[in-house]
Motif scaffolding. Structure first.
Motif, short mmCIF file in Angstrom:
data_model
loop_
_atom_site.label_atom_id
_atom_site.label_comp_id
_atom_site.label_asym_id
_atom_site.label_seq_id
_atom_site.Cartn_x
_atom_site.Cartn_y
_atom_site.Cartn_z
N GLY A 79 1.95 -8.61 -15.55
CA GLY A 79 1.84 -8.87 -14.11
C GLY A 79 1.29 -10.25 -13.87
N GLY A 80 1.08 -10.54 -12.60
CA GLY A 80 0.52 -11.83 -12.19
C GLY A 80 -0.41 -11.65 -11.02
N ILE A 81 -1.34 -12.59 -10.88
CA ILE A 81 -2.28 -12.57 -9.77
C ILE A 81 -2.56 -14.01 -9.37
CG2 ILE A 81 -4.30 -12.42 -11.30
CD1 ILE A 81 -5.55 -10.53 -9.09
N ALA A 82 -2.66 -14.24 -8.07
CA ALA A 82 -2.87 -15.60 -7.55
C ALA A 82 -4.01 -15.59 -6.56
CB ALA A 82 -1.59 -16.09 -6.89
N LEU A 83 -4.83 -16.63 -6.63
CA LEU A 83 -5.94 -16.84 -5.70
C LEU A 83 -5.66 -18.11 -4.92
CD1 LEU A 83 -8.84 -16.49 -4.56
CD2 LEU A 83 -9.66 -17.64 -6.65
N ARG A 84 -5.38 -17.96 -3.63
CA ARG A 84 -5.14 -19.12 -2.77
C ARG A 84 -6.48 -19.69 -2.34
NH1 ARG A 84 -1.87 -15.01 -1.60
NH2 ARG A 84 0.33 -15.33 -2.02
N HIS A 85 -6.68 -20.98 -2.58
CA HIS A 85 -7.92 -21.65 -2.20
C HIS A 85 -7.85 -22.04 -0.73
CE1 HIS A 85 -7.71 -23.27 -6.60
NE2 HIS A 85 -7.78 -21.96 -6.56
N ASP A 88 -5.01 -22.04 4.14
CA ASP A 88 -3.79 -22.66 4.66
C ASP A 88 -2.98 -21.65 5.44
OD1 ASP A 88 -2.27 -21.13 2.91
OD2 ASP A 88 -1.92 -22.74 1.50
N GLY A 89 -1.85 -22.04 5.97
CA GLY A 89 -1.04 -21.19 6.83
C GLY A 89 -0.51 -19.92 6.19
N SER A 90 -0.46 -19.86 4.86
CA SER A 90 0.07 -18.66 4.21
C SER A 90 -0.98 -17.56 4.10
CB SER A 90 0.62 -19.00 2.83
OG SER A 90 -0.41 -19.43 1.97
N VAL A 91 -2.25 -17.90 4.21
CA VAL A 91 -3.31 -16.89 4.02
C VAL A 91 -3.23 -15.76 5.05
CG1 VAL A 91 -5.81 -16.49 4.04
CG2 VAL A 91 -4.85 -18.38 2.71
N PRO A 92 -3.04 -16.02 6.36
CA PRO A 92 -2.96 -14.89 7.29
C PRO A 92 -1.80 -13.93 6.99
CG PRO A 92 -3.33 -16.93 8.49
CD PRO A 92 -3.05 -17.30 7.06
N ARG A 93 -0.71 -14.42 6.41
CA ARG A 93 0.43 -13.56 6.08
C ARG A 93 0.29 -12.87 4.74
NH1 ARG A 93 5.65 -16.79 6.27
NH2 ARG A 93 6.51 -14.80 5.67
N PHE A 94 -0.22 -13.61 3.73
CA PHE A 94 -0.23 -13.09 2.37
C PHE A 94 -1.62 -12.82 1.81
CE2 PHE A 94 3.52 -15.96 2.69
CZ PHE A 94 4.49 -14.97 2.70
N GLY A 95 -2.66 -13.30 2.47
CA GLY A 95 -4.02 -13.12 1.99
C GLY A 95 -4.42 -14.19 0.99
N HIS A 96 -5.69 -14.18 0.63
CA HIS A 96 -6.20 -15.13 -0.37
C HIS A 96 -5.77 -14.75 -1.78
CE1 HIS A 96 -9.16 -16.15 2.86
NE2 HIS A 96 -8.93 -17.36 2.38
N ILE A 97 -5.56 -13.45 -2.01
CA ILE A 97 -5.17 -12.98 -3.34
C ILE A 97 -3.90 -12.14 -3.21
CG2 ILE A 97 -5.78 -11.52 -5.31
CD1 ILE A 97 -8.67 -12.31 -4.93
N GLY A 98 -2.95 -12.40 -4.10
CA GLY A 98 -1.75 -11.59 -4.20
C GLY A 98 -1.54 -11.22 -5.65
N TYR A 99 -1.04 -10.04 -5.91
CA TYR A 99 -0.83 -9.60 -7.29
C TYR A 99 0.35 -8.65 -7.37
CZ TYR A 99 -3.58 -5.74 -5.39
OH TYR A 99 -4.05 -4.72 -4.60
N GLY A 100 0.88 -8.54 -8.58
CA GLY A 100 1.96 -7.61 -8.84
C GLY A 100 1.92 -7.17 -10.29
#
Length: 177
Positions: A79-85, A88-100
């Motif tokens: 899997g993968g996991i991402a932490l958005r620092h 930015d504009g994507s955080v309200p839609r996708f959150g600070h962390i996304g994983y699968g």
């Protein structure tokens, strides 16, 4: 034992195997894969990994940046996991962390484990809280977020259907006990 590692070209075949398992349709959360990324060839895969590496260094991009990690065990990408620092504009839609987590590796607690490790990385960056978003009908992900103290703010339409919006506190709020 699983580990979180930075994306690497050394795992091209293992990543491709995981990617193929997801099949067509929505992208795999946590990998930072864009529709324009060509990951089938070694050169395209290397260019994608290089982009992820650049984005993981906020000083090198001029943007907020994003830390990408792959969940790997015994040479397999699970899997993968991402932490958005930042925010930015994507955080309200996708959150600070996304994983699968790839389908064959689900129900092993890997998302819960990886989210805990990524929250530790987030604490080192200094924010007080993080927004984490999951599809409204993804009860497994909702439980994962709640296990880490996620508090449901509400369900909103993100343009990709209804999504649960959770906040996880990383530091105590002054005045709270």
């Amino acid at each position: 034992m699983p580990e979180l590692i930075a994306p690497t070209v050394l795992l091209h075949s293992a990543w491709t195997e995981a990617h193929d398992e997801w099949g067509p349709g929505p992208h795999e959360d946590g990998f930072g894969l864009e529709p324009s990324d060509e990951v089938g060839s070694p050169a395209g895969f290397a260019a994608w990994v290089a982009r992820l590496t650049r984005e993981s260094d906020p000083a090198g991009t001029g943007r907020a940046g994003c830390t990408y990690r792959w969940i790997v065990e015994d040479g397999r990408v699970l899997g993968g996991i991402a932490l958005r620092h930042g925010s930015d504009g994507s955080v309200p839609r996708f959150g600070h962390i996304g994983y699968g987590i790839r389908p064959s590796a689900r129900r092993r607690g890997l998302a819960t484990w990886a989210l805990g490790r990524m929250l530790d990385e987030a604490r080192a960056l200094g924010p007080d809280r993080l927004l984490i978003v999951c599809a409204a009908d993804n009860l497994a992900s909702a439980r994962t977020i709640e296990r880490h103290g996620g508090v449901l703010e509400g369900v909103r339409d993100t343009g990709h259907g209804p999504a649960r919006h959770y906040w996880i506190m990383l530091r105590p709020v002054p005045g709270d006990r």
